[in-house]
Design a protein around this motif. Sequence first.
Motif, PDB file in Angstrom:
ATOM      1  N   TYR A  25      -1.730  35.950  32.453  1.00  0.00           N
ATOM      2  CA  TYR A  25      -0.553  36.632  32.994  1.00  0.00           C
ATOM      3  C   TYR A  25      -0.880  37.177  34.382  1.00  0.00           C
ATOM      4  O   TYR A  25      -2.003  37.644  34.623  1.00  0.00           O
ATOM      5  N   VAL A  26       0.115  37.155  35.267  1.00  0.00           N
ATOM      6  CA  VAL A  26       0.018  37.834  36.553  1.00  0.00           C
ATOM      7  C   VAL A  26       1.073  38.930  36.573  1.00  0.00           C
ATOM      8  O   VAL A  26       2.277  38.652  36.430  1.00  0.00           O
ATOM      9  N   SER A  27       0.627  40.174  36.717  1.00  0.00           N
ATOM     10  CA  SER A  27       1.542  41.316  36.822  1.00  0.00           C
ATOM     11  C   SER A  27       1.852  41.551  38.292  1.00  0.00           C
ATOM     12  O   SER A  27       0.937  41.661  39.115  1.00  0.00           O
ATOM     13  N   ILE A  28       3.125  41.646  38.618  1.00  0.00           N
ATOM     14  CA  ILE A  28       3.559  41.668  40.017  1.00  0.00           C
ATOM     15  C   ILE A  28       4.213  43.004  40.334  1.00  0.00           C
ATOM     16  O   ILE A  28       5.291  43.327  39.818  1.00  0.00           O
ATOM     17  N   CYS A  29       3.524  43.779  41.185  1.00  0.00           N
ATOM     18  CA  CYS A  29       4.000  45.094  41.609  1.00  0.00           C
ATOM     19  C   CYS A  29       4.114  45.161  43.124  1.00  0.00           C
ATOM     20  O   CYS A  29       4.001  46.245  43.720  1.00  0.00           O
ATOM     21  N   SER A  30       4.298  44.043  43.753  1.00  0.00           N
ATOM     22  CA  SER A  30       4.335  43.949  45.210  1.00  0.00           C
ATOM     23  C   SER A  30       5.724  44.324  45.723  1.00  0.00           C
ATOM     24  O   SER A  30       6.669  44.510  44.943  1.00  0.00           O
ATOM     25  N   PRO A  31       5.886  44.455  47.049  1.00  0.00           N
ATOM     26  CA  PRO A  31       7.210  44.737  47.614  1.00  0.00           C
ATOM     27  C   PRO A  31       8.253  43.718  47.161  1.00  0.00           C
ATOM     28  O   PRO A  31       7.956  42.538  46.951  1.00  0.00           O
TER      29      PRO A  31
END
Length: 318
Positions: free
Chosen positions: A77-83
Amino acid sequence: MPNPPATFALIGAAGFVAPRHMRAIQDTGQTLLAALDPNDSVGIIDSYFPQADFFTEFERFDRHVDKLRRKGRPVDYVSICSPNYLHDAHIRFALRNRAHAICEKPLVLNPWNIDGLHEIETETGARIYNILQLRLHPSIIALRERIHRDDTSIRDVDITYITSRGNWYQRSWKGNLEKSGGIATNIGVHFFDMLSWVFGPVRDSQVHLSRPDCAAGYLELAQARVRWFLSINADHLPASAREQNQRTYRSITVDAEEIEFSGGFTDLHTESYRHILSGQGFGLDEARTAVETVYQIRNASPQGLRGDYHPFCAQVRE
């Protein structure tokens, strides 16, 4: 034998919401292998996964994730918290590496981006999940059940959310309309998702105010007439909140009855991860309605204080 822990990578490790994702990964017994952020102020990682590899350059992070896959220890899994404006690209990165994507809201800024992501899901077999945590809040679940038991009534709803932010906000990507989508998108998208989930599809949308520090409008849903007000300006806080030195104010009233939902916000990310890891979770189709709603709000012409506007609009000064 129990299944081995799922492996994670995280993009946007220095962001405001990233610690909730790190905690969710830890609380569900999984492993964070690698994290990325151009800002190296990420000491919070030590509280959760001090052994995780960390990168400030996407190219080196990309190389590392690819090497892990080729060595037989791929990222699951890749968790994405970017802009917000980078979500689409980072979701595509995850799926190209045959990893599922868990993305913060808004999933994307434009409705047509969802169509493209559907194609990549089909091509890769990987899934895309959006964090829509209010759907897991007990008070909101109870409200939805109550509304659905009486599906003939049209409710009068006021939703107010003020989360005070300093001068830094407008100088960051969050203050850039093209990068964040503006106030309604950046701080309001999960409320709009919740409203449609509880009260049904949007039939009419009007915008009364649209400013860098606040936005307000009216939504007509299948089972509700909604006045909404969103702000990052502390001057908009009600006197009761200011007297208690509160910087945040949340309120939802349904037919003048307050719905208590302030507690439990931080734990809902962990619940979201549990749902995803158990084969559930909210995917592209669930995310679409809120993306469409905030897109329409962002591109609407504000009509000013006419019609059925939220009472907090009256205190907004030019």
